[in-house]
Design a protein around this motif. Structure first.
Motif, PDB file in Angstrom:
ATOM      1  N   PRO A 137     -54.319  33.682  82.912  1.00 40.52           N
ATOM      2  CA  PRO A 137     -53.676  32.463  83.415  1.00 40.52           C
ATOM      3  C   PRO A 137     -52.985  31.709  82.286  1.00 40.52           C
ATOM      4  N   ALA A 138     -51.790  31.222  82.551  1.00 36.40           N
ATOM      5  CA  ALA A 138     -50.973  30.502  81.571  1.00 36.40           C
ATOM      6  C   ALA A 138     -50.589  31.385  80.389  1.00 36.40           C
ATOM      7  N   GLY A 139     -50.622  32.701  80.604  1.00 31.31           N
ATOM      8  CA  GLY A 139     -50.270  33.639  79.550  1.00 31.31           C
ATOM      9  C   GLY A 139     -48.783  33.925  79.492  1.00 31.31           C
ATOM     10  N   MET A 140     -48.426  34.828  78.605  1.00 27.74           N
ATOM     11  CA  MET A 140     -47.020  35.161  78.374  1.00 27.74           C
ATOM     12  C   MET A 140     -46.435  36.006  79.507  1.00 27.74           C
ATOM     13  N   PRO A 141     -45.109  36.013  79.629  1.00 30.20           N
ATOM     14  CA  PRO A 141     -44.444  36.896  80.598  1.00 30.20           C
ATOM     15  C   PRO A 141     -44.655  38.370  80.240  1.00 30.20           C
ATOM     16  N   PRO A 142     -44.261  39.276  81.133  1.00 25.38           N
ATOM     17  CA  PRO A 142     -44.542  40.697  80.929  1.00 25.38           C
ATOM     18  C   PRO A 142     -44.023  41.301  79.624  1.00 25.38           C
ATOM     19  N   LEU A 143     -42.784  40.991  79.222  1.00 29.90           N
ATOM     20  CA  LEU A 143     -42.246  41.645  78.027  1.00 29.90           C
ATOM     21  C   LEU A 143     -43.018  41.289  76.759  1.00 29.90           C
ATOM     22  N   PRO A 144     -43.174  40.007  76.406  1.00 29.79           N
ATOM     23  CA  PRO A 144     -43.964  39.719  75.205  1.00 29.79           C
ATOM     24  C   PRO A 144     -45.415  40.155  75.339  1.00 29.79           C
ATOM     25  N   ASN A 145     -45.952  40.143  76.558  1.00 35.67           N
ATOM     26  CA  ASN A 145     -47.327  40.610  76.758  1.00 35.67           C
ATOM     27  C   ASN A 145     -47.434  42.099  76.445  1.00 35.67           C
ATOM     28  N   LEU A 146     -46.434  42.872  76.858  1.00 38.52           N
ATOM     29  CA  LEU A 146     -46.412  44.307  76.573  1.00 38.52           C
ATOM     30  C   LEU A 146     -46.293  44.567  75.072  1.00 38.52           C
ATOM     31  N   SER A 263     -47.094  31.123  85.917  1.00 36.05           N
ATOM     32  CA  SER A 263     -48.214  30.588  85.139  1.00 36.05           C
ATOM     33  C   SER A 263     -49.592  31.029  85.642  1.00 36.05           C
ATOM     34  N   ARG A 264     -49.807  31.094  86.946  1.00 35.54           N
ATOM     35  CA  ARG A 264     -51.141  31.462  87.441  1.00 35.54           C
ATOM     36  C   ARG A 264     -51.452  32.930  87.163  1.00 35.54           C
ATOM     37  N   ALA A 265     -50.503  33.793  87.382  1.00 41.27           N
ATOM     38  CA  ALA A 265     -50.705  35.233  87.169  1.00 41.27           C
ATOM     39  C   ALA A 265     -49.413  35.820  86.611  1.00 41.27           C
ATOM     40  N   MET A 356     -58.281  36.433  72.056  1.00 42.44           N
ATOM     41  CA  MET A 356     -57.487  35.207  72.152  1.00 42.44           C
ATOM     42  C   MET A 356     -57.067  34.680  70.779  1.00 42.44           C
ATOM     43  N   ASP A 357     -57.887  34.909  69.762  1.00 43.96           N
ATOM     44  CA  ASP A 357     -57.527  34.466  68.410  1.00 43.96           C
ATOM     45  C   ASP A 357     -56.285  35.195  67.903  1.00 43.96           C
ATOM     46  N   ALA A 358     -56.010  36.361  68.431  1.00 47.97           N
ATOM     47  CA  ALA A 358     -54.773  37.084  68.094  1.00 47.97           C
ATOM     48  C   ALA A 358     -53.657  36.747  69.077  1.00 47.97           C
ATOM     49  N   TYR A 359     -54.022  36.565  70.349  1.00 46.89           N
ATOM     50  CA  TYR A 359     -53.029  36.341  71.407  1.00 46.89           C
ATOM     51  C   TYR A 359     -52.309  34.995  71.250  1.00 46.89           C
ATOM     52  N   LEU A 360     -53.064  33.943  71.027  1.00 47.82           N
ATOM     53  CA  LEU A 360     -52.466  32.601  71.016  1.00 47.82           C
ATOM     54  C   LEU A 360     -51.450  32.416  69.882  1.00 47.82           C
ATOM     55  N   PRO A 361     -51.727  32.833  68.641  1.00 44.27           N
ATOM     56  CA  PRO A 361     -50.697  32.726  67.600  1.00 44.27           C
ATOM     57  C   PRO A 361     -49.464  33.576  67.898  1.00 44.27           C
ATOM     58  N   PHE A 362     -49.675  34.746  68.495  1.00 47.07           N
ATOM     59  CA  PHE A 362     -48.537  35.586  68.871  1.00 47.07           C
ATOM     60  C   PHE A 362     -47.670  34.851  69.892  1.00 47.07           C
ATOM     61  N   ALA A 363     -48.330  34.238  70.904  1.00 51.92           N
ATOM     62  CA  ALA A 363     -47.596  33.498  71.924  1.00 51.92           C
ATOM     63  C   ALA A 363     -46.834  32.322  71.325  1.00 51.92           C
ATOM     64  N   LYS A 364     -47.455  31.623  70.401  1.00 55.07           N
ATOM     65  CA  LYS A 364     -46.774  30.492  69.766  1.00 55.07           C
ATOM     66  C   LYS A 364     -45.540  30.959  68.996  1.00 55.07           C
ATOM     67  N   TYR A 374     -41.454  28.943  81.386  1.00 51.52           N
ATOM     68  CA  TYR A 374     -42.477  28.080  81.987  1.00 51.52           C
ATOM     69  C   TYR A 374     -43.459  27.714  80.888  1.00 51.52           C
ATOM     70  N   THR A 375     -44.365  26.825  81.176  1.00 50.80           N
ATOM     71  CA  THR A 375     -45.337  26.394  80.145  1.00 50.80           C
ATOM     72  C   THR A 375     -46.362  27.479  79.919  1.00 50.80           C
ATOM     73  N   VAL A 376     -46.498  27.902  78.664  1.00 46.74           N
ATOM     74  CA  VAL A 376     -47.436  28.971  78.296  1.00 46.74           C
ATOM     75  C   VAL A 376     -48.495  28.401  77.357  1.00 46.74           C
ATOM     76  N   MET A 377     -49.707  28.854  77.526  1.00 55.62           N
ATOM     77  CA  MET A 377     -50.815  28.432  76.661  1.00 55.62           C
ATOM     78  C   MET A 377     -50.666  29.107  75.300  1.00 55.62           C
ATOM     79  N   THR A 378     -50.402  28.309  74.261  1.00 56.08           N
ATOM     80  CA  THR A 378     -50.250  28.852  72.913  1.00 56.08           C
ATOM     81  C   THR A 378     -51.373  28.376  71.989  1.00 56.08           C
ATOM     82  N   SER A 379     -52.264  27.561  72.509  1.00 59.78           N
ATOM     83  CA  SER A 379     -53.459  27.118  71.787  1.00 59.78           C
ATOM     84  C   SER A 379     -54.430  26.588  72.824  1.00 59.78           C
ATOM     85  N   ILE A 380     -55.662  26.320  72.399  1.00 56.31           N
ATOM     86  CA  ILE A 380     -56.631  25.732  73.332  1.00 56.31           C
ATOM     87  C   ILE A 380     -56.938  24.279  72.950  1.00 56.31           C
ATOM     88  N   ASP A 381     -56.138  23.724  72.065  1.00 50.53           N
ATOM     89  CA  ASP A 381     -56.325  22.330  71.640  1.00 50.53           C
ATOM     90  C   ASP A 381     -55.666  21.376  72.635  1.00 50.53           C
TER      91      ASP A 381
END
Length: 381
Positions: A137-146, A263-265, A356-364, A374-381
């Motif tokens: 949830p609130a993750g990246m779109p398919p291309l950056p996720n891949l 954003s949800r899925a 997630m410690d690797a995913y969030l910096p990559f997303a940012k 759309y709004t993507v979660m790039t940190s948990i702060d």
């Protein structure tokens, strides 16, 4: 007198003989014998090459025949067979043909299966990063996720498989990377987060947990029960899948509004998992065939779903559906809720924290470079 004449005649005869000898042609030399041409050595017979060993693998999809992941598994099996010139034969089966559906990853570990389309959310009870890999949830779109999966994500998961003693290997950049789902389908018009409070909605997974935090009354049920539950008023809304899948189930007749947001899925990924021991048994060139075909299929799968989704959304509109963007205020509230939820989950599950410690910096970093739609979660702060 006669003696003198005799001497003169003898002298004359000798002169004539000498002259004849001088004028005679030299004797014709004997023609030298032509040397015998040496015999050409016989070309040695090339020994016949031993027939290449044929490997047979058995696999299964987590979904029945006709569903996109199963189609993808059949397609990748055919591609590997062709690319290996028949040296690696992969038999892809639909859900339940070899082992219980959704338990494919367990049966790869036990050696019953050699490969599958599955894992992800189905293994989240044992390895908490499963849902984050499949549908964050609130993750990246398919291309950056891949791309994250190929560069970093698969390696993190494979390390955890080793730590757990699992004989599972996730092919980096492989798998069946689905497109975003419809965020919510309902007969109620939505304008902001308050419209979600008290709504009875079919939802599942981590996305459902985040929705609960927003005041939604989530209900889980099999996909096949959604239509009747909407008709009977058991639920007011639902999440199911992407437009093509929803349309194939006739759900355009169950709800008027389809609100669209990733954003949800943002993804719906089924991993392409293989038995690590079986992979390591293959010669290097066949290992390369498996990896290259797996990575190629991830793009083919994405392309296939995009074409079907585009057609389905047009057809849904033609049948009276209103397909609209989700209000941004709902998107933002959902992302804020996802941060709260995942902060708590990361504190409980070290494998999820690693991921997630690797995913969030990559997303940012991706957002800084290219932005997100759309709004993507790039940190948990």
């Amino acid at each position: 007198m006669s003696k003198r004449i005799l001497m003169l005649l003898l002298a004359a005869v000798m002169l004539v003989g000498a002259a004849a000898t001088a004028c005679a042609p030299d004797a014709t030399p004997t023609t030298p014998t032509t040397p015998t041409t040496p015999t050409t050595p016989t070309t040695p017979t090339t020994p016949s090459q031993p027939a290449a060993k044929v490997y047979n693998w058995v696999g299964q999809s987590a979904l029945p025949a006709g569903n996109p992941p199963t189609e993808g598994l059949v397609r990748i099996s055919a591609a590997i067979g062709a690319a290996s010139n028949g040296q690696l034969i992969m038999k892809a089966n639909p859900a339940g043909a070899v082992c219980p559906a959704t338990e494919e990853w367990k049966n790869i570990n036990s050696g019953v299966l050699d490969f599958c389309a599955g894992g992800g959310s189905y293994m989240s009870a044992d390895l908490r990063f499963g849902t984050a890999f499949s549908q964050l949830p609130a993750g990246m779109p398919p291309l950056p996720n891949l791309i994250f999966h190929k560069q970093i994500g698969a390696s993190i998961m494979n390390d955890w498989y080793v730590q757990k003693g699992y004989k599972i290997y996730d092919i980096p950049g492989g798998g069946f990377h689905g497109l975003p789902e419809i965020w919510i389908s309902t007969n109620k018009e939505l304008t902001g987060p308050d419209d979600l409070k008290g709504l009875k909605m079919r939802a599942s997974g981590d996305g459902g947990k985040v929705l609960e935090g927003m005041g939604v009354g989530t209900v889980f049920m099999p996909l096949g029960e959604i239509f009747e539950s909407m008709q009977r008023g058991v639920i007011d809304a639902f999440e199911c899948s992407c437009p093509a899948f929803n349309y194939s189930m006739g759900l355009q007749e169950a709800a008027k509004y389809n609100y669209m947001s990733p954003s949800r899925a943002p993804t719906e990924v089924y991993g392409f998992l293989v038995n690590k021991d079986k992979l390591m048994e293959l010669p290097a060139h066949l290992q390369a065939v498996v990896e290259e075909c797996a990575q190629a299929e991830s793009v083919k799968y994405n392309q296939m779903l995009h074409s079907r989704n585009a057609e389905a959304l047009i057809a849904m509109a033609a049948e009276g559906n209103i397909n609209a963007p989700l209000p941004k205020s709902i998107d933002d509230a959902f992302v804020a809720g996802a941060k709260v939820y995942y902060k708590g989950e990361m504190e409980k599950f070290p494998e999820l924290k690693d991921y997630m410690d690797a995913y969030l910096p990559f997303a940012k970093n991706w957002g800084d470079l290219y932005g997100f739609p759309y709004t993507v979660m790039t940190s948990i702060d």
